[in-house]
Design a protein around this motif. Structure first.
Motif, PDB file in Angstrom:
ATOM      1  N   ARG A 218      -0.172  -0.098  -8.995  1.00 33.06           N
ATOM      2  CA  ARG A 218       1.036  -0.620  -9.635  1.00 33.06           C
ATOM      3  C   ARG A 218       1.911   0.529 -10.131  1.00 33.06           C
ATOM      4  NH1 ARG A 218       1.696  -1.363 -15.010  1.00 33.06           N
ATOM      5  NH2 ARG A 218      -0.526  -1.101 -15.332  1.00 33.06           N
ATOM      6  N   ARG A 219       1.284   1.524 -10.737  1.00 34.88           N
ATOM      7  CA  ARG A 219       2.052   2.656 -11.258  1.00 34.88           C
ATOM      8  C   ARG A 219       2.733   3.432 -10.129  1.00 34.88           C
ATOM      9  NH1 ARG A 219      -2.979   3.571 -13.972  1.00 34.88           N
ATOM     10  NH2 ARG A 219      -2.999   2.717 -16.070  1.00 34.88           N
ATOM     11  N   ASP A 220       1.993   3.617  -9.017  1.00 36.31           N
ATOM     12  CA  ASP A 220       2.566   4.339  -7.878  1.00 36.31           C
ATOM     13  C   ASP A 220       3.818   3.657  -7.353  1.00 36.31           C
ATOM     14  OD1 ASP A 220       0.501   6.165  -7.960  1.00 36.31           O
ATOM     15  OD2 ASP A 220      -0.702   5.112  -6.455  1.00 36.31           O
ATOM     16  N   VAL A 221       3.760   2.335  -7.209  1.00 40.34           N
ATOM     17  CA  VAL A 221       4.890   1.595  -6.654  1.00 40.34           C
ATOM     18  C   VAL A 221       6.104   1.692  -7.563  1.00 40.34           C
ATOM     19  CG1 VAL A 221       5.707  -0.684  -5.984  1.00 40.34           C
ATOM     20  CG2 VAL A 221       3.422   0.033  -5.352  1.00 40.34           C
ATOM     21  N   ILE A 222       5.881   1.475  -8.846  1.00 38.60           N
ATOM     22  CA  ILE A 222       6.999   1.517  -9.788  1.00 38.60           C
ATOM     23  C   ILE A 222       7.613   2.900  -9.841  1.00 38.60           C
ATOM     24  CG2 ILE A 222       7.607   1.304 -12.230  1.00 38.60           C
ATOM     25  CD1 ILE A 222       5.584  -0.941 -12.434  1.00 38.60           C
ATOM     26  N   GLU A 223       6.767   3.947  -9.837  1.00 40.24           N
ATOM     27  CA  GLU A 223       7.281   5.309  -9.896  1.00 40.24           C
ATOM     28  C   GLU A 223       8.048   5.662  -8.630  1.00 40.24           C
ATOM     29  OE1 GLU A 223       5.595   9.896 -10.342  1.00 40.24           O
ATOM     30  OE2 GLU A 223       4.273   8.168 -10.656  1.00 40.24           O
ATOM     31  N   ALA A 224       7.502   5.250  -7.482  1.00 40.46           N
ATOM     32  CA  ALA A 224       8.134   5.597  -6.210  1.00 40.46           C
ATOM     33  C   ALA A 224       9.480   4.920  -6.030  1.00 40.46           C
ATOM     34  CB  ALA A 224       7.202   5.236  -5.053  1.00 40.46           C
ATOM     35  N   THR A 225       9.633   3.712  -6.535  1.00 38.94           N
ATOM     36  CA  THR A 225      10.862   2.960  -6.339  1.00 38.94           C
ATOM     37  C   THR A 225      11.828   3.084  -7.503  1.00 38.94           C
ATOM     38  OG1 THR A 225       9.896   0.981  -7.317  1.00 38.94           O
ATOM     39  CG2 THR A 225       9.645   1.264  -4.951  1.00 38.94           C
TER      40      THR A 225
ATOM     41  N   GLU B  73     -11.491   2.099  -7.637  1.00 38.34           N
ATOM     42  CA  GLU B  73     -10.721   1.916  -8.870  1.00 38.34           C
ATOM     43  C   GLU B  73     -10.136   0.520  -9.002  1.00 38.34           C
ATOM     44  OE1 GLU B  73      -7.854   5.098  -8.587  1.00 38.34           O
ATOM     45  OE2 GLU B  73      -9.151   6.447  -9.735  1.00 38.34           O
ATOM     46  N   GLY B  74     -10.624  -0.445  -8.229  1.00 37.56           N
ATOM     47  CA  GLY B  74     -10.055  -1.777  -8.372  1.00 37.56           C
ATOM     48  C   GLY B  74     -10.593  -2.764  -7.370  1.00 37.56           C
ATOM     49  N   VAL B  75     -10.007  -3.952  -7.402  1.00 40.15           N
ATOM     50  CA  VAL B  75     -10.332  -5.042  -6.487  1.00 40.15           C
ATOM     51  C   VAL B  75      -9.078  -5.879  -6.305  1.00 40.15           C
ATOM     52  CG1 VAL B  75     -12.787  -5.199  -7.101  1.00 40.15           C
ATOM     53  CG2 VAL B  75     -11.097  -6.517  -8.383  1.00 40.15           C
ATOM     54  N   LEU B  76      -9.157  -6.833  -5.412  1.00 34.83           N
ATOM     55  CA  LEU B  76      -8.145  -7.871  -5.294  1.00 34.83           C
ATOM     56  C   LEU B  76      -8.640  -9.106  -6.032  1.00 34.83           C
ATOM     57  CD1 LEU B  76      -7.406  -7.599  -1.443  1.00 34.83           C
ATOM     58  CD2 LEU B  76      -6.149  -6.502  -3.315  1.00 34.83           C
ATOM     59  N   LEU B  77      -7.806  -9.701  -6.854  1.00 34.02           N
ATOM     60  CA  LEU B  77      -8.158 -10.894  -7.613  1.00 34.02           C
ATOM     61  C   LEU B  77      -7.319 -12.056  -7.111  1.00 34.02           C
ATOM     62  CD1 LEU B  77      -8.331  -9.330 -11.187  1.00 34.02           C
ATOM     63  CD2 LEU B  77     -10.204  -9.684  -9.557  1.00 34.02           C
TER      64      LEU B  77
ATOM     65  N   THR C  88      -0.684 -19.741  -3.940  1.00 35.12           N
ATOM     66  CA  THR C  88      -1.773 -18.776  -4.052  1.00 35.12           C
ATOM     67  C   THR C  88      -1.243 -17.434  -4.532  1.00 35.12           C
ATOM     68  OG1 THR C  88      -1.554 -17.974  -1.778  1.00 35.12           O
ATOM     69  CG2 THR C  88      -3.004 -19.884  -2.151  1.00 35.12           C
ATOM     70  N   VAL C  89      -2.122 -16.645  -5.098  1.00 36.63           N
ATOM     71  CA  VAL C  89      -1.749 -15.311  -5.531  1.00 36.63           C
ATOM     72  C   VAL C  89      -2.941 -14.381  -5.344  1.00 36.63           C
ATOM     73  CG1 VAL C  89      -2.384 -15.757  -7.940  1.00 36.63           C
ATOM     74  CG2 VAL C  89      -0.801 -13.910  -7.419  1.00 36.63           C
ATOM     75  N   THR C  90      -2.679 -13.198  -4.800  1.00 36.08           N
ATOM     76  CA  THR C  90      -3.686 -12.145  -4.681  1.00 36.08           C
ATOM     77  C   THR C  90      -3.162 -10.923  -5.422  1.00 36.08           C
ATOM     78  OG1 THR C  90      -4.425 -12.958  -2.520  1.00 36.08           O
ATOM     79  CG2 THR C  90      -5.015 -10.701  -3.107  1.00 36.08           C
ATOM     80  N   VAL C  91      -3.810 -10.616  -6.524  1.00 37.71           N
ATOM     81  CA  VAL C  91      -3.359  -9.537  -7.413  1.00 37.71           C
ATOM     82  C   VAL C  91      -4.191  -8.291  -7.144  1.00 37.71           C
ATOM     83  CG1 VAL C  91      -3.145  -8.801  -9.807  1.00 37.71           C
ATOM     84  CG2 VAL C  91      -2.604 -11.162  -9.184  1.00 37.71           C
ATOM     85  N   ASP C  92      -3.520  -7.180  -6.909  1.00 38.70           N
ATOM     86  CA  ASP C  92      -4.181  -5.911  -6.621  1.00 38.70           C
ATOM     87  C   ASP C  92      -4.222  -5.059  -7.887  1.00 38.70           C
ATOM     88  OD1 ASP C  92      -5.218  -3.603  -5.555  1.00 38.70           O
ATOM     89  OD2 ASP C  92      -3.790  -3.463  -3.903  1.00 38.70           O
ATOM     90  N   VAL C  93      -5.412  -4.819  -8.402  1.00 39.61           N
ATOM     91  CA  VAL C  93      -5.551  -3.984  -9.602  1.00 39.61           C
ATOM     92  C   VAL C  93      -6.148  -2.627  -9.252  1.00 39.61           C
ATOM     93  CG1 VAL C  93      -5.667  -5.922 -11.194  1.00 39.61           C
ATOM     94  CG2 VAL C  93      -7.783  -5.053 -10.192  1.00 39.61           C
ATOM     95  N   ASP C  94      -5.960  -2.185  -8.009  1.00 43.25           N
ATOM     96  CA  ASP C  94      -6.423  -0.856  -7.617  1.00 43.25           C
ATOM     97  C   ASP C  94      -5.757   0.192  -8.505  1.00 43.25           C
ATOM     98  OD1 ASP C  94      -7.754   1.089  -6.188  1.00 43.25           O
ATOM     99  OD2 ASP C  94      -6.253   1.204  -4.610  1.00 43.25           O
ATOM    100  N   GLY C  95      -6.557   1.135  -9.008  1.00 44.75           N
ATOM    101  CA  GLY C  95      -6.047   2.168  -9.895  1.00 44.75           C
ATOM    102  C   GLY C  95      -6.203   1.846 -11.366  1.00 44.75           C
TER     103      GLY C  95
END
Length: 593
Positions: free
Chosen positions: A17-24, A80-84, A130-137
């Protein structure tokens, strides 16, 4: 797989999540989602933002199954995470209320590790809620966590998930629960209830998570598709199938208890499917429109869409169209399911995709998967994996420094021959139909010095323990009408363990073999395949595979499929161990059947 007679028979790091926000440069979750939807076609994984409105987590009307009718699940583990995953009930969805997700180190959520929210527009009707949440990192390596979702004051059931060890770690052991082939119409999912109670580290499912069929099944289990057809015809049908299968409480319990590692086989789309490279489209003999390239491309698009909506799988997507769907004319380029998982230096798991790239199998004079062994050998260019995936598999295993090299393999790799009408037959839908590529893969691994190779296989609705040989030689019987695959110990590349069907009809059931004859039939099949130490197609259930530095142990469990009880009868059928450094199957249970 459809068997009609006995004779037919190191993870990459993903943006956090942090990578995406920082990159964009995005300051809100909406900005992050815009970036992700440009990168990922099909049902995208969502990177939740910080909690935002604290009311999402403060309002508490307690646990509500009605708000989360398909419960929760986790998958796609990383260090560092999973998909929920979850699904909000359509009648609870208001189009405005955000969804909250929280992860904690304890069941009471006193030690919260992560909280995030997903805006309502990201899990609405366009993705069947449906929702698949990525908490990797966001999480620690090699750790168990508890998680839950919150929506409009209601809480989901409590889920449990696990992350992978960090690179370079040296875990003492690994335990996988292995399952496949759970046909809703054919029986109840009692095996998943026992899997939920098993102290496995992860659940490895090797395909046929759903079947594309409608019809009346055992007891109260029946399916009517929205299209009114007998087989899935499009997105609405696939979504209906996933919702129906996820209505089974034993399956829901297993998915919320263990983090899932999944690969598909054929029935997630349609039975016995392959890719026709002349029409550049998928094809099958088991669908009324199976030879219509345009229809089959769209069927794949719809099947993949529903699959990525309902199964938390860390597949790779590439941009294809503005509506976040896979382009029908670029399916192979835009969707990649094969991937690897590293369990420190103990084991590397390579999960292959044996449906999207396979060329047409050999066919006999009639429709079906049974062909003569001689006929199957005519085309050495036939491929199961495709060149890129084959090089990835061989290269990855060759370069692996892990103690055990595990192969998540959908269809039987070892040769398995039948004799019928005086002619030796093979199941062309399995690796026997692609024997030249099988020999190339196993020979390359053997010549590269790859040790401790263990194939974990599903598809055939049976239990099996056998040897992977670099070459399976056939020798004619004395009467000239039978044959055997010769096992020369110096050609062993590894071993293979098969997980049975959870509920799908097995060979003895499909062929109406009486109980009194089943042991004799199994013995005859095993005699034709001396590299197979054990074969059983009379029971249903699951398997576990547990490994440490010294050995890998396969345990085969039978579980009754005829009852919807939460805890149906279970018993150990067989157990085999393989010492490290030796491709030698040793029976280690003390039970005699």
């Amino acid at each position: 797989m459809d068997v009609h007679s006995v004779a037919e028979l190191v993870p990459e790091r993903h943006p956090t999540r942090r990578d995406v926000i920082e990159a964009t440069g995005a300051a809100t979750l909406g900005g992050a989602l815009s970036a992700l939807s440009a990168e990922e076609a099909a049902a995208e994984r969502l990177a939740p933002d910080a909690p935002g409105d604290p009311a999402v987590f403060e309002a508490d009307r307690g646990q509500s199954a009605s708000a989360f009718p398909q419960s929760v699940a986790s998958g796609g583990p990383t260090p560092e995470g999973v998909l929920l995953w979850t699904r909000v009930a359509p009648d609870a969805y208001d189009g405005e209320t955000p969804l909250g997700v929280e992860v904690a180190k304890d069941e009471e959520f006193e030690n919260v590790a992560f909280q995030g929210t997903v805006p309502a527009e990201a899990f609405g009707p366009d993705r069947d809620f449906t929702v698949t949440v990525d908490v990797d990192g966001e999480l620690d390596p090699d750790s168990r966590y508890y998680y839950r979702f919150r929506y409009d004051g209601s809480k989901s059931a409590l889920g449990r998930c696990r992350t992978l060890p960090k690179p370079g770690a040296s875990p003492d052991s690994l335990r996988l629960a292995v399952a496949s082939c759970n046909n809703y119409l054919h029986g109840y999912f009692g095996a998943f209830g026992h899997i939920a109670d098993d102290e496995a580290d992860f659940l490895l499912h090797l395909g046929d998570f759903i079947y594309e069929y409608a019809g009346d099944g055992i007891g109260d289990r029946s399916i009517d598709l929205p299209s009114g057809k007998q087989k899935a015809w499009g997105l609405d049908d696939f979504r209906h199938l996933y919702r129906t299968y996820r209505s089974d409480e034993n399956l829901r319990r297993a998915l919320r208890t263990h983090t899932l590692i999944h690969t598909w086989d054929d029935h997630e789309i349609v039975s016995d499917r392959w890719w026709n490279y002349e029409t550049d489209a998928p094809e099958t003999e088991y669908h009324p429109r199976g030879s219509d390239p345009e229809f089959m491309r769209q069927l794949y698009v719809d099947g993949i869409r529903a699959y990525t909506e309902y199964v938390p799988v860390r597949a790779k997507y590439e941009p294809a169209s503005e509506n976040r769907g896979l382009a029908p004319d670029a399916i192979q380029e835009n969707f990649r399911l094969y991937r690897s998982f590293a369990f420190g230096d103990l084991a590397d798991l390579f999960v292959t995709d044996e449906r999207l790239y396979r060329s047409p199998p050999p066919r006999g004079t009639e429709s079906g998967t049974a062909v003569s062994a001689e006929f199957a050998a005519e085309n050495p260019g036939r491929t199961m994996l495709g060149e890129t995936q084959r090089e990835w598999l061989v290269g990855g295993m060759t370069d692996s420094d892990a103690r055990w090299k595990l192969w998540g393999n959908e269809v039987l790799a070892a040769a398995f021959r039948f004799v019928e009408g005086g002619e030796m037959q093979i199941n062309s839908d399995a690796w026997d139909g692609y024997r030249a590529e099988r020999q190339r893969v196993l020979s390359d691994l053997s010549e590269a010095g790859v040790e401790n190779l263990v194939a974990l296989t599903g598809d055939m609705h049976s239990y099996l323990a056998g040897y992977l040989l670099t070459e399976y030689e056939l020798t004619a019987g004395e009467d000239g009408e039978s044959g055997r695959a010769t096992d020369r110990s110096d050609t062993r590349a590894g071993v293979e363990f098969m997980a049975p069907a959870v509920s799908s009809d097995n060979l003895m059931t499909m062929n109406e073999i009486p109980d009194s004859a089943r042991e004799t039939v199994s013995a005859a099949l095993q005699a034709e395949n001396p590299h197979v130490e054990w074969f059983d197609s009379s029971h249903w259930g699951y398997a576990t595979v547990e490994m440490n530095r010294e050995e890998v142990v396969y345990s085969a469990y039978a579980v009754d499929r005829t009852t919807d009880a939460e805890d149906p009868p279970k018993r150990l059928l067989r157990r085999y161990r393989v010492p490290a450094g030796s491709a030698e199957l040793e029976r280690s249970d003390q039970r005699e059947e």
